[in-house]
Design a protein around this motif. Structure first.
Motif, mmCIF file in Angstrom:
data_model
loop_
_atom_site.group_PDB
_atom_site.id
_atom_site.type_symbol
_atom_site.label_atom_id
_atom_site.label_comp_id
_atom_site.label_asym_id
_atom_site.label_seq_id
_atom_site.Cartn_x
_atom_site.Cartn_y
_atom_site.Cartn_z
ATOM 1 N N ILE A 54 11.887 121.259 -17.293
ATOM 2 C CA ILE A 54 13.070 121.437 -16.581
ATOM 3 C C ILE A 54 13.006 120.664 -15.347
ATOM 4 N N ARG A 55 14.458 120.266 -14.877
ATOM 5 C CA ARG A 55 14.619 119.264 -13.722
ATOM 6 C C ARG A 55 15.731 120.007 -12.905
ATOM 7 N N HIS A 56 15.279 119.996 -11.621
ATOM 8 C CA HIS A 56 16.715 120.065 -10.878
ATOM 9 C C HIS A 56 16.703 119.072 -9.860
ATOM 10 N N GLU A 57 17.414 118.195 -9.890
ATOM 11 C CA GLU A 57 17.449 117.117 -8.997
ATOM 12 C C GLU A 57 18.833 116.826 -8.044
ATOM 13 N N LYS A 58 18.942 116.481 -6.963
ATOM 14 C CA LYS A 58 20.183 116.104 -6.397
ATOM 15 C C LYS A 58 19.669 115.114 -5.221
ATOM 16 N N THR A 59 20.935 114.250 -4.977
ATOM 17 C CA THR A 59 20.776 113.257 -3.952
ATOM 18 C C THR A 59 21.458 113.878 -2.660
ATOM 19 N N ILE A 60 20.494 113.663 -1.594
ATOM 20 C CA ILE A 60 20.640 114.206 -0.389
ATOM 21 C C ILE A 60 20.912 113.362 0.893
ATOM 22 N N ALA A 61 20.662 111.854 0.496
ATOM 23 C CA ALA A 61 21.042 110.579 1.729
ATOM 24 C C ALA A 61 21.116 109.642 1.072
ATOM 25 N N GLU A 62 22.160 108.929 1.250
ATOM 26 C CA GLU A 62 22.592 107.981 0.918
ATOM 27 C C GLU A 62 21.626 106.620 1.197
ATOM 28 N N ARG A 63 21.793 105.323 0.442
ATOM 29 C CA ARG A 63 21.028 104.256 0.789
ATOM 30 C C ARG A 63 21.470 103.693 1.983
ATOM 31 N N ILE A 64 20.580 102.808 2.770
ATOM 32 C CA ILE A 64 20.941 101.746 3.721
ATOM 33 C C ILE A 64 20.303 100.661 3.274
ATOM 34 N N SER A 65 21.073 99.422 4.128
ATOM 35 C CA SER A 65 20.452 98.007 3.727
ATOM 36 C C SER A 65 19.507 97.686 4.873
ATOM 37 N N SER B 11 19.244 119.200 3.567
ATOM 38 C CA SER B 11 20.049 118.034 3.772
ATOM 39 C C SER B 11 18.995 117.091 4.535
ATOM 40 N N ALA B 12 19.214 115.846 4.455
ATOM 41 C CA ALA B 12 18.410 114.832 5.088
ATOM 42 C C ALA B 12 18.859 113.704 5.586
ATOM 43 N N GLN B 13 18.183 113.073 6.506
ATOM 44 C CA GLN B 13 18.755 111.920 7.043
ATOM 45 C C GLN B 13 17.624 110.484 7.045
ATOM 46 N N LEU B 14 17.966 109.265 6.616
ATOM 47 C CA LEU B 14 17.222 108.402 6.699
ATOM 48 C C LEU B 14 17.462 107.488 7.824
ATOM 49 N N ASP B 15 16.396 107.060 8.610
ATOM 50 C CA ASP B 15 16.498 106.203 9.629
ATOM 51 C C ASP B 15 15.459 105.011 9.721
ATOM 52 N N VAL B 16 15.912 103.905 9.657
ATOM 53 C CA VAL B 16 15.057 102.764 9.952
ATOM 54 C C VAL B 16 15.438 102.088 11.191
ATOM 55 N N PRO B 17 14.404 102.423 12.103
ATOM 56 C CA PRO B 17 14.894 101.691 13.474
ATOM 57 C C PRO B 17 15.133 100.258 13.701
ATOM 58 N N THR B 18 14.394 99.273 12.536
ATOM 59 C CA THR B 18 14.928 97.834 12.694
ATOM 60 C C THR B 18 15.426 97.759 11.372
ATOM 61 N N ARG B 19 16.761 97.218 11.247
ATOM 62 C CA ARG B 19 17.235 96.784 10.112
ATOM 63 C C ARG B 19 17.322 95.505 9.677
ATOM 64 N N ASP C 239 9.135 100.567 9.223
ATOM 65 C CA ASP C 239 9.020 102.276 9.186
ATOM 66 C C ASP C 239 10.481 102.721 8.852
ATOM 67 N N VAL C 240 10.258 103.716 7.724
ATOM 68 C CA VAL C 240 11.316 104.696 7.515
ATOM 69 C C VAL C 240 11.207 105.919 7.540
ATOM 70 N N ASN C 241 11.944 106.430 8.379
ATOM 71 C CA ASN C 241 11.800 107.809 8.914
ATOM 72 C C ASN C 241 12.512 108.911 8.123
ATOM 73 N N VAL C 242 12.123 109.751 7.256
ATOM 74 C CA VAL C 242 13.038 110.688 6.786
ATOM 75 C C VAL C 242 12.825 112.218 7.413
#
Length: 401
Positions: free
Chosen positions: A165-176, A78-86, A95-98
């Motif tokens: 062979i690839r195993h890919e999935k999305t675990i964090a959505e986009r932010i603006s 699981s993951a979380q994206l955080d941008v202190p200043t949007r 700075d993008v914190n993952v």
């Protein structure tokens, strides 16, 4: 009696469909090509007996087996994206914190993370994580241009280095992230404004308003409530009060976005910065504001909301032909109309554009032309300023006052 219509029952996916979907999602086109080559080489060896075909079939098969083994492993991240200043300005650093976590009870395997930043991709390795363990990674970039920048989504990829062979999935959505245009700090904006308690004198004479203008003789159909009885007694005939129509201190900012009117992208960005600078000053002075930029028509209440909208402005060749008409459609009774255009708008075009503007309003046209000498010229009913640099804008607006 009508017979009820029965809908066909949907059958659950069969194991075969599950298998086909699995193969489609996990085997890349290159993997299918290698698999087909292995099968063809095996059949060719069976028919022709060539040792070369057998060697090729063994090689392709080994590659597929190695790819499958390397793609195995737990990827329950699981993951979380955080941008202190949007909200930032062009030239600022972001700075993008993952934070990637393992919420499960089993350890995860090594994987590769890929985060989308606008049109670019930033990759980084994700180490094996024990249960309940987290790993934080930082990605830094510089805002090179104005935009509404999408950060994310974050994808986790597990596979082989050959890409079979690839195993890919999305675990964090986009932010603006809103990258605002550069702005210049202006002095108090009084260009073309004559102050009044309720509005701005327009020069139009009407029979009912707040700013008293004078008297005239009664005409049939006039409202008797407007009779000035003291003057009537002195003149011996009915006298009617007249007023000067007033306007609210609404400012309309209209930005031309047709790319044919601009010599370069730099010139267009200068025009957006001029537009944004004046709008911010209006909102700081609590003056009602209406904005027009292509198809975007707005009435922003705060500077931040206005700058967010400015971040999304893009050139549009389908812009309305007459910028003045678009501004009047959006707000026909403003006290100040301010137009920002490119160097492709010549004097004659601007003069024709200004013919439709109401006479009681102040009108200002700002022409962006990087490197040009700043100037301010007065025409019949409007002023035309040439802005060669954003630092010229405060001086021009001060001269307008």
């Amino acid at each position: 009696m009508a017979r009820p219509i029965t809908m066909p029952r949907l059958r659950p996916p069969t194991p075969v469909l599950h298998a086909l979907r699995f193969l489609r999602d996990y085997v890349s086109p290159l993997g299918w090509t290698i698999f087909a080559a292995a099968v063809l080489c095996t059949l060719g060896y069976a028919l022709l007996g060539w040792d070369e075909l057998l060697a090729a079939a063994v090689l392709w098969t080994i590659m597929l087996v190695v790819a499958i083994v390397m793609s195995l492993g737990n990827t329950g991240f699981s993951a979380q994206l955080d941008v202190p200043t949007r909200r930032i300005t062009v030239g600022d650093t972001v700075d993008v914190n993952v934070t990637v976590s393992n919420p499960g009870r089993a350890a995860t395997a090594h994987a590769h993370g890929d985060i989308t930043i606008g049109d670019d991709h930033e990759g980084f390795p994700i180490p094996a994580l024990a249960p309940r363990q987290s790993k934080r990674t930082g990605v830094t970039f510089t805002a090179a241009s104005r935009a509404v920048l999408s950060v994310g989504p974050l994808r986790v990829r597990k596979g082989d280095p050959f890409g079979l062979i690839r195993h890919e999935k999305t675990i964090a959505e986009r932010i603006s992230v809103y990258i605002h245009p550069r702005t210049a700090r202006l002095h108090t904006l009084d260009a073309g404004i004559q102050r009044d308690l309720e509005g701005q004198p327009s020069g139009d004479i009407v029979d009912d308003d707040l700013d008293f203008y004078g008297l005239r003789e009664y005409e049939p159909g006039d409202d008797m409530r407007n009779v000035h009885w003291l003057s009537t007694a002195k003149a011996g005939t009915l006298m009617i009060r007249q007023y000067e129509a007033t306007r609210r201190t609404t400012t309309v900012l209209a930005l031309g976005v047709n790319p044919r009117d601009y010599a370069s992208r730099e010139e267009f960005e200068l025009a957006v910065s001029i537009h944004a600078s004046i709008g911010v000053q209006c909102l700081l002075q609590h003056r009602p504001l209406r904005t027009v930029a292509g198809d975007q028509e707005d009435a922003p209440r705060t500077s931040m909301a206005f700058l967010d909208a400015c971040s999304a402005i893009e050139p549009d060749a389908q812009e309305k032909a007459n910028l003045a008409a678009a501004a009047l459609d959006h707000c026909p009774d403003a006290s100040l109309y301010c137009f920002t255009v490119g160097s492709g708008k010549h004097d004659d075009v601007i003069k024709r554009m200004m013919l439709s503007m109401p006479q009681g309003s102040a009108r200002l046209v700002l022409r962006a032309e990087p490197g040009a000498e700043r100037s301010l010229r007065r025409f019949d009913g409007f002023s035309l300023a040439t802005v060669g640099d954003l630092d010229d804008l405060p001086l021009i607006m001060e001269a307008m006052a």
